[in-house]
Write an enzyme that holds these catalytic residues in place. Structure first.
Site, PDB file in Angstrom:
ATOM      1  NE  ARG A   1      -2.949  -7.207  -4.218  1.00  0.00           N
ATOM      2  CZ  ARG A   1      -3.670  -7.445  -3.130  1.00  0.00           C
ATOM      3  NH1 ARG A   1      -3.120  -7.998  -2.088  1.00  0.00           N
ATOM      4  NH2 ARG A   1      -4.953  -7.140  -3.097  1.00  0.00           N
TER       5      ARG A   1
ATOM      6  CG  HIS B   1      -1.864  -1.051   1.404  1.00  0.00           C
ATOM      7  ND1 HIS B   1      -2.009  -1.793   2.552  1.00  0.00           N
ATOM      8  CD2 HIS B   1      -2.796  -1.542   0.535  1.00  0.00           C
ATOM      9  CE1 HIS B   1      -2.980  -2.673   2.399  1.00  0.00           C
ATOM     10  NE2 HIS B   1      -3.470  -2.557   1.179  1.00  0.00           N
TER      11      HIS B   1
ATOM     12  CE  LYS C   1     -11.152  -5.974   3.021  1.00  0.00           C
ATOM     13  NZ  LYS C   1     -10.109  -6.188   2.056  1.00  0.00           N
TER      14      LYS C   1
ATOM     15  CB  SER D   1      -4.140  -6.642   4.807  1.00  0.00           C
ATOM     16  OG  SER D   1      -3.671  -5.412   4.307  1.00  0.00           O
TER      17      SER D   1
HETATM   18  P1  ADP Z   1      -9.869  -3.097  -0.335  1.00  0.00           P
HETATM   19  O1  ADP Z   1     -10.485  -3.780   0.830  1.00  0.00           O
HETATM   20  O2  ADP Z   1     -10.597  -1.879  -0.779  1.00  0.00           O
HETATM   21  O3  ADP Z   1      -9.471  -3.978  -1.490  1.00  0.00           O
HETATM   22  P2  ADP Z   1      -7.153  -3.028   0.596  1.00  0.00           P
HETATM   23  O4  ADP Z   1      -6.804  -2.349   1.870  1.00  0.00           O
HETATM   24  O5  ADP Z   1      -7.061  -4.501   0.565  1.00  0.00           O
HETATM   25  O6  ADP Z   1      -8.569  -2.462   0.264  1.00  0.00           O
HETATM   26  O7  ADP Z   1      -6.288  -2.430  -0.588  1.00  0.00           O
HETATM   27  C1  ADP Z   1      -6.388  -1.093  -0.981  1.00  0.00           C
HETATM   28  C2  ADP Z   1      -5.819  -0.951  -2.366  1.00  0.00           C
HETATM   29  O8  ADP Z   1      -4.442  -1.308  -2.369  1.00  0.00           O
HETATM   30  C3  ADP Z   1      -6.450  -1.845  -3.420  1.00  0.00           C
HETATM   31  O9  ADP Z   1      -6.449  -1.156  -4.654  1.00  0.00           O
HETATM   32  C4  ADP Z   1      -5.546  -3.038  -3.461  1.00  0.00           C
HETATM   33  O10 ADP Z   1      -5.610  -3.706  -4.702  1.00  0.00           O
HETATM   34  C5  ADP Z   1      -4.206  -2.359  -3.283  1.00  0.00           C
HETATM   35  N1  ADP Z   1      -3.207  -3.264  -2.743  1.00  0.00           N
HETATM   36  C6  ADP Z   1      -3.360  -4.188  -1.769  1.00  0.00           C
HETATM   37  N2  ADP Z   1      -2.207  -4.854  -1.535  1.00  0.00           N
HETATM   38  C7  ADP Z   1      -1.299  -4.331  -2.403  1.00  0.00           C
HETATM   39  C8  ADP Z   1       0.077  -4.610  -2.696  1.00  0.00           C
HETATM   40  N3  ADP Z   1       0.734  -5.588  -2.066  1.00  0.00           N
HETATM   41  N4  ADP Z   1       0.701  -3.868  -3.644  1.00  0.00           N
HETATM   42  C9  ADP Z   1       0.021  -2.904  -4.297  1.00  0.00           C
HETATM   43  N5  ADP Z   1      -1.282  -2.608  -4.098  1.00  0.00           N
HETATM   44  C10 ADP Z   1      -1.934  -3.302  -3.159  1.00  0.00           C
END
Ligand code: ADP
Length: 167
Positions: free
Chosen positions: A90, A17, A41, A128
């Site tokens: 990803r 992130h 979630k 995460s």
């Molecule tokens: P959501 O629940 O909205 O998917 P996340 O917190 O999981 O939110 O992720 C927020 C954003 O960051 C999303 O666009 C997700 O695809 C991106 N993201 C999550 N993990 C990574 C990573 N390892 N590298 C780059 N982007 C990521």
């Protein structure tokens, strides 16, 4: 001034992130990270904790702000006067979900554009969810390169002495 929002659950913020925010901060005058209050979630961290960990992670980025929101993401974009929504992609699974959301968002708010930044190779498989499992059931020292020290400490506190003791 070009403003972008970067919305997500960030439960908790990872280096994947952080890489996306850092790159977005170079592309836009201001980036507002939107920590979504009630994602569909199960969450490990409260909204307050997710916001605090994100604020700490981006403290060095002077054009990045962190806010929480509980509305539609496109409405958060409008509130922030941001014509751009940034997401990280990803390989594989993210694409379909993002495409679906993008189509719906376009329907709801044609004026908001989506900008997807490709995750760097080393963060392609960092999520995460997997991170939390790794700390809960594994060895927290193995994930030190995936999160900030503050996030690692917060994860260890959540999972108690078992996770903390392994480091
Ligand atoms: P959501 O629940 O909205 O998917 P996340 O917190 O999981 O939110 O992720 C927020 C954003 O960051 C999303 O666009 C997700 O695809 C991106 N993201 C999550 N993990 C990574 C990573 N390892 N590298 C780059 N982007 C990521």
């Amino acid at each position: 001034m070009k403003v972008a929002i970067y919305p997500g659950s960030f439960d908790p913020v990872t280096n994947g992130h952080l890489d996306i925010v850092t790159r977005a901060a170079r592309l836009f005058d201001k980036v507002v990270v939107g920590v979504f209050d009630t994602p569909a979630k199960a969450l490990l961290f409260s909204t307050r904790e997710r916001v605090d960990l994100m604020r700490e992670a981006v403290a060095h980025l002077t054009n990045v702000e962190v806010k929480t929101y509980s509305t539609l993401t496109v409405d958060f974009a409008r509130t922030e006067k941001a014509p751009v929504l940034v997401r990280g992609l990803r390989m594989g699974s993210d694409f379909e979900r993002e495409f679906e959301m993008a189509m719906m968002n376009k329907q709801l708010a044609p004026d908001v554009e989506l900008v997807c930044l490709m995750a760097r190779a080393e963060y392609q498989f960092l999520s995460s969810t997997l991170l939390k499992e790794a700390v809960q059931f594994g060895d927290s020292s193995k994930v030190e390169n995936m999160v900030s020290p503050a996030v690692l400490a917060a994860l260890k506190r959540k999972f108690g002495p078992k996770a903390a003791g392994k480091n």
